[in-house]
Write a protein that holds these residues in place. Sequence first.
Motif, PDB file in Angstrom:
ATOM      1  N   THR A   1       0.840  -1.193   0.000  1.00 47.25           N
ATOM      2  CA  THR A   1       0.000   0.000   0.000  1.00 47.25           C
ATOM      3  C   THR A   1       0.873   1.240   0.000  1.00 47.25           C
TER       4      THR A   1
ATOM      5  N   THR B   1      -2.360   7.372 -11.006  1.00 48.64           N
ATOM      6  CA  THR B   1      -2.173   5.927 -10.870  1.00 48.64           C
ATOM      7  C   THR B   1      -0.684   5.670 -10.709  1.00 48.64           C
TER       8      THR B   1
ATOM      9  N   THR C   1       2.423   2.810 -10.373  1.00 47.55           N
ATOM     10  CA  THR C   1       2.764   1.415 -10.655  1.00 47.55           C
ATOM     11  C   THR C   1       4.200   1.169 -10.205  1.00 47.55           C
TER      12      THR C   1
ATOM     13  N   SER D   1       2.559  -3.830  -8.069  1.00 51.75           N
ATOM     14  CA  SER D   1       1.633  -3.004  -7.295  1.00 51.75           C
ATOM     15  C   SER D   1       1.086  -1.878  -8.161  1.00 51.75           C
ATOM     16  N   THR D   2      -0.227  -1.674  -8.081  1.00 51.26           N
ATOM     17  CA  THR D   2      -0.891  -0.569  -8.766  1.00 51.26           C
ATOM     18  C   THR D   2      -1.768   0.141  -7.747  1.00 51.26           C
ATOM     19  N   CYS D   3      -1.621   1.449  -7.665  1.00 52.13           N
ATOM     20  CA  CYS D   3      -2.413   2.234  -6.708  1.00 52.13           C
ATOM     21  C   CYS D   3      -3.118   3.377  -7.423  1.00 52.13           C
TER      22      CYS D   3
ATOM     23  N   SER E   1      -5.421   6.675  -1.205  1.00 48.95           N
ATOM     24  CA  SER E   1      -5.049   5.699  -2.230  1.00 48.95           C
ATOM     25  C   SER E   1      -5.718   4.347  -1.990  1.00 48.95           C
TER      26      SER E   1
ATOM     27  N   CYS F   1      -4.877   0.379  -3.329  1.00 50.91           N
ATOM     28  CA  CYS F   1      -3.831  -0.379  -4.011  1.00 50.91           C
ATOM     29  C   CYS F   1      -4.229  -1.827  -4.261  1.00 50.91           C
ATOM     30  N   HIS F   2      -3.648  -2.400  -5.319  1.00 47.50           N
ATOM     31  CA  HIS F   2      -3.817  -3.809  -5.661  1.00 47.50           C
ATOM     32  C   HIS F   2      -2.428  -4.358  -5.958  1.00 47.50           C
ATOM     33  N   SER F   3      -2.152  -5.575  -5.500  1.00 46.35           N
ATOM     34  CA  SER F   3      -0.838  -6.164  -5.741  1.00 46.35           C
ATOM     35  C   SER F   3      -0.961  -7.637  -6.072  1.00 46.35           C
TER      36      SER F   3
END
Length: 190
Positions: free
Chosen positions: A44, A144, A146, A167-169, A182, A184-186
């Motif tokens: 995150t 965004t 990355t 990771s993308t937030c 934010s 986030c996805h990981s």
Amino acid sequence: MGIEKSRKSVKICCAATTVIILVHILVIVLLSLTIFKPKRPEITANPTGLENIQFGGFSNMSANVTLGMFITIQNKNYGSFKFQNNTAYIDYHGTIVAEVPIEGHLVPARSKINITASANFMTKKLITSPYLFQDIETGSLNFTSTAIFHGKLKMFKVLKIGANAYSTCDISLFIISKNAVSVCHSKIKL
């Protein structure tokens, strides 16, 4: 009679050894598919707010924007993850407008670490975006970020597996309150 007894003992010994080996293989396969299966890390990026925001005059439009970042990496695996120095990129409507240098660290098994970093925005790219003034009027800018964490997953201090954590937030920056949020996805790939 002695030879038959000896053969019978050898057969029992071979059968017992085979059963023990099969049980070990079964246990290893079950553990590797359940408990020791690599799990995605939780990465995150928590913006701590704007550290610096300054806008220059309209004839010579310039800006200086620095966003403080508090990055948390939680390793849910039974092995440690050591990653190299890398750079996260922040884009605004498809254009990279900031870089965030992240130092390499070791994330111990089943624990988490916190890293502080700063995103220094490339203000010329941000200012020339046709979406900027419209977003400033609404009071928030949406970015965004990355990042790819290249490293090694180390299990039981013996087994080393190359791994990449992605990771993308989605970051929303609120201008008036100088605050940011934010989501986030990981994921991890071996």
